[in-house]
Design an enzyme around this catalytic site. Structure first.
Site, PDB file in Angstrom:
ATOM      1  N   LYS A 208       2.673   0.071  13.261  1.00  0.00           N
ATOM      2  CA  LYS A 208       3.161   1.278  13.628  1.00  0.00           C
ATOM      3  C   LYS A 208       2.107   2.050  14.554  1.00  0.00           C
ATOM      4  O   LYS A 208       2.248   2.691  15.407  1.00  0.00           O
ATOM      5  CB  LYS A 208       3.796   2.368  12.564  1.00  0.00           C
ATOM      6  CG  LYS A 208       2.871   2.562  11.382  1.00  0.00           C
ATOM      7  CD  LYS A 208       3.160   1.736  10.254  1.00  0.00           C
ATOM      8  CE  LYS A 208       1.995   1.770   9.396  1.00  0.00           C
ATOM      9  NZ  LYS A 208       2.393   1.813   7.974  1.00  0.00           N
TER      10      LYS A 208
ATOM     11  N   GLY B  83      -0.714  -0.130  -4.029  1.00  0.00           N
ATOM     12  CA  GLY B  83      -0.645  -0.893  -2.793  1.00  0.00           C
ATOM     13  C   GLY B  83       0.310  -0.348  -1.673  1.00  0.00           C
ATOM     14  O   GLY B  83       0.619  -0.975  -0.553  1.00  0.00           O
TER      15      GLY B  83
ATOM     16  N   GLY C  89       5.823  -2.128   0.463  1.00  0.00           N
ATOM     17  CA  GLY C  89       5.617  -3.067  -0.188  1.00  0.00           C
ATOM     18  C   GLY C  89       5.820  -4.426   0.384  1.00  0.00           C
ATOM     19  O   GLY C  89       6.540  -4.301   1.595  1.00  0.00           O
TER      20      GLY C  89
ATOM     21  N   LYS D 179       5.493   6.692  12.957  1.00  0.00           N
ATOM     22  CA  LYS D 179       6.836   6.152  12.985  1.00  0.00           C
ATOM     23  C   LYS D 179       7.865   6.777  13.424  1.00  0.00           C
ATOM     24  O   LYS D 179       8.959   6.494  14.215  1.00  0.00           O
ATOM     25  CB  LYS D 179       7.308   5.926  11.404  1.00  0.00           C
ATOM     26  CG  LYS D 179       6.309   4.784  10.646  1.00  0.00           C
ATOM     27  CD  LYS D 179       6.347   4.882   9.025  1.00  0.00           C
ATOM     28  CE  LYS D 179       5.636   3.989   8.395  1.00  0.00           C
ATOM     29  NZ  LYS D 179       5.370   4.217   6.947  1.00  0.00           N
TER      30      LYS D 179
ATOM     31  N   THR E 208      -0.778  -8.552   1.571  1.00  0.00           N
ATOM     32  CA  THR E 208       0.315  -8.524   1.000  1.00  0.00           C
ATOM     33  C   THR E 208       1.712  -8.825   1.886  1.00  0.00           C
ATOM     34  O   THR E 208       2.407  -9.549   1.359  1.00  0.00           O
ATOM     35  CB  THR E 208       0.741  -7.248   0.317  1.00  0.00           C
ATOM     36  OG1 THR E 208      -0.494  -6.339  -0.208  1.00  0.00           O
ATOM     37  CG2 THR E 208       1.700  -7.031  -0.946  1.00  0.00           C
TER      38      THR E 208
ATOM     39  N   ALA F 165      19.828 -18.890  12.447  1.00  0.00           N
ATOM     40  CA  ALA F 165      19.208 -19.011  13.600  1.00  0.00           C
ATOM     41  C   ALA F 165      19.765 -19.999  14.569  1.00  0.00           C
ATOM     42  O   ALA F 165      19.395 -20.181  15.711  1.00  0.00           O
ATOM     43  CB  ALA F 165      17.756 -18.820  13.458  1.00  0.00           C
TER      44      ALA F 165
HETATM   45  N1  HSE Z   1       1.431   3.629   3.861  1.00  0.00           N
HETATM   46  C1  HSE Z   1       2.821   3.378   4.411  1.00  0.00           C
HETATM   47  C2  HSE Z   1       3.742   3.991   3.297  1.00  0.00           C
HETATM   48  C3  HSE Z   1       3.352   1.762   4.404  1.00  0.00           C
HETATM   49  O1  HSE Z   1       3.259   4.591   2.294  1.00  0.00           O
HETATM   50  O2  HSE Z   1       4.765   4.336   3.597  1.00  0.00           O
HETATM   51  C4  HSE Z   1       4.523   1.556   5.076  1.00  0.00           C
HETATM   52  O3  HSE Z   1       4.282   1.847   6.036  1.00  0.00           O
END
Ligand code: HSE
Length: 459
Positions: free
Chosen positions: A133, A215, A330, A233, A40, A60
């Site tokens: 990440k 997704g 997304g 993260k 995606t 740029a």
């Molecule tokens: N699975 C992660 C979320 C995707 O739901 O935030 C983005 O890092």
């Protein structure tokens, strides 16, 4: 000072600018991008680079072109034209190809092809942009060292909070601040689940299935609901905020699997919402890093954030409080962050990946959770008989835990079974004291289920 363009400079492709007495060599040849991973996000990056080609060229100072791509299945319809692009079956081959100047890694995973390809690109003096990440949390320090050794960029805006430019905010925007705390909703899937459970009163499993269908979830959703994705993260944010070596082992992690509709309803009645937060905080004993379900006041900015949206709040000495809110997962949102990094590299911007040269980053020892101080929500399932409330209050009082509220609820089904629910809110105390009090209450033989404990985070 003279900046020399390195790595991929092709003959006849440089402009020399004299700006404010600084002699700078700017590459004006197209930046040739190789993209590995066409899910995606990868397909969205190709679409965004196409759609914004003119604007990006202006911003740029040079065109940005996709020169090569790599994915597992060549024939799959991704809704983008790949015919004119060089195809690679092996991401490592793409990473070292002379056809590209910049390698974009969107494969995922903290080992295997993603790690091998990123290491190869950096070793071949090609800058890397990644949304990975897990890879950065595990190998970020080593990769930053490799990038620095080869004088190339390692950029990862898309790795934290999707479309929110939080990496740039911490690394550049707040460079003049001492940061005290950075915390936020860093996983869209968990926020989607908790929001839907609360507003639609739907069970956990249904909400997770929906997040997967849309997704948002990782290939293995345990990473989302177990808090590990948030921890990856947070490890990156903590390094940027506090100058520590990125280290997920320094983080105490709890997921949302144990959160029930009963907790969400109780939180609602008490004026709170439950969010999965990642929190990194400067304390007297070091940087405390933790991921856990958290009660936040309904009136707080972070409590307003519902659905797949992410939010990050930074407490810093000069700016005080800053909250950034935006889509955390997304294709479009993540591609926006990937393309911003590509544009920076096209411009010749190369920051130390974690804000400081990697040899200045300090180790981040794990701050013991037992020393955590804050308020607590406790839900107990107890025997419905006289003296139980007094016994609970006694154990709390003995340890000088001050209660903000204590409420007993008897529901028809539970009453028949001879049990009641007791919900306590405490004022600030330590984790150690709360756990000790709960152990004593359990030893009194009045509790029939494992107590539910949720920490409260104040603004
Ligand atoms: N699975 C992660 C979320 C995707 O739901 O935030 C983005 O890092």
């Amino acid at each position: 000072m003279r900046h020399k363009a390195r790595g991929s400079v092709r003959e006849g492709s440089t402009r020399v600018l004299l700006c404010c007495g600084v002699l700078t060599m700017i590459d004006s040849a197209p930046l040739r991008v190789g993209i590995a991973g066409l899910g995606t996000v990868g397909a969205s990056v190709i679409r965004l680079l196409e759609r914004q080609a003119q604007a990006l060229k202006g911003r740029a100072g040079r065109p940005i072109v996709v020169a090569g791509v790599c994915a597992r299945e060549k024939g799959k319809d991704r809704g983008v034209m790949l015919d004119s692009l060089a195809w690679f079956d092996d991401p490592v081959e793409l990473a070292k190809s002379g056809e590209i100047d910049l390698f974009v890694e969107l494969i995922g995973g903290d080992e295997g092809p993603a790690r091998a390809a990123v290491e190869t690109a950096l070793s071949h003096s090609k800058s890397v942009v990644t949304a990975n990440k897990a890879l950065l949390a595990k190998h970020g320090l080593a990769l930053a060292r490799l990038a620095e050794a080869h004088h190339v960029a390692l950029a990862f805006e898309a790795s934290v909070a999707g479309g929110i430019p939080i990496v740039k905010t911490l690394r550049e925007g707040l460079a003049g601040n001492q940061i005290e705390r950075v915390y936020g909703i860093l996983n869209g899937t968990c926020n989607y689940i908790l929001s839907n459970m609360e507003t639609a009163r739907r069970p956990f499993a249904d909400c997770l299935a929906e997040a997967q269908k849309l997704g948002y979830a990782e290939a293995d959703p345990t990473f989302d609901i177990g808090g590990f994705d948030t921890a990856h993260k947070l490890a990156i944010l903590a390094s940027l905020a506090f100058g520590t070596q990125v280290d997920p082992a320094a983080i105490s992690i709890e997921g949302i699997e144990q959160i029930t509709l009963a907790d969400l309803e109780a939180a609602d009645e008490l004026g709170y919402r439950i969010k999965l937060l990642g929190v990194a905080q400067r304390t007297a004993s070091g940087v405390e890093q933790r991921v856990h379900p958290t009660m936040v006041a309904k009136s707080s900015a972070i409590a307003q954030v519902m659905g797949v949206v992410n939010a990050v709040t930074i407490d810093a000495d000069a700016v005080h409080e800053l909250t950034l809110v935006g889509p955390g997962a997304g294709g479009g949102a993540t591609a926006s962050a990937v393309v911003a990094d590509i544009a920076d590299i096209a411009k010749g911007i190369r920051s130390a990946p974690f804000g400081l040269p990697s040899d200045m980053l300090t180790p981040a020892p794990r701050a013991p959770m037992q020393m955590h101080e804050g308020g607590y929500y406790i839900r107990l399932t107890v025997a419905d008989r006289p003296g139980v409330m007094a016994a609970i209050a006694t154990q709390m009082g003995k340890r000088e835990i001050s209660l903000e509220s204590i409420v007993q609820r008897s529901r028809p089904g539970k009453k028949a079974a001879g049990v009641a629910t007791v919900i306590l809110l405490t004022y600030a105390t330590t984790e150690h004291t709360v756990r000790e009090a709960l152990a004593a209450i359990q030893a009194d033989g009045i509790v029939s289920e494992t107590p539910q404990v949720i920490r409260i985070e104040r603004e």
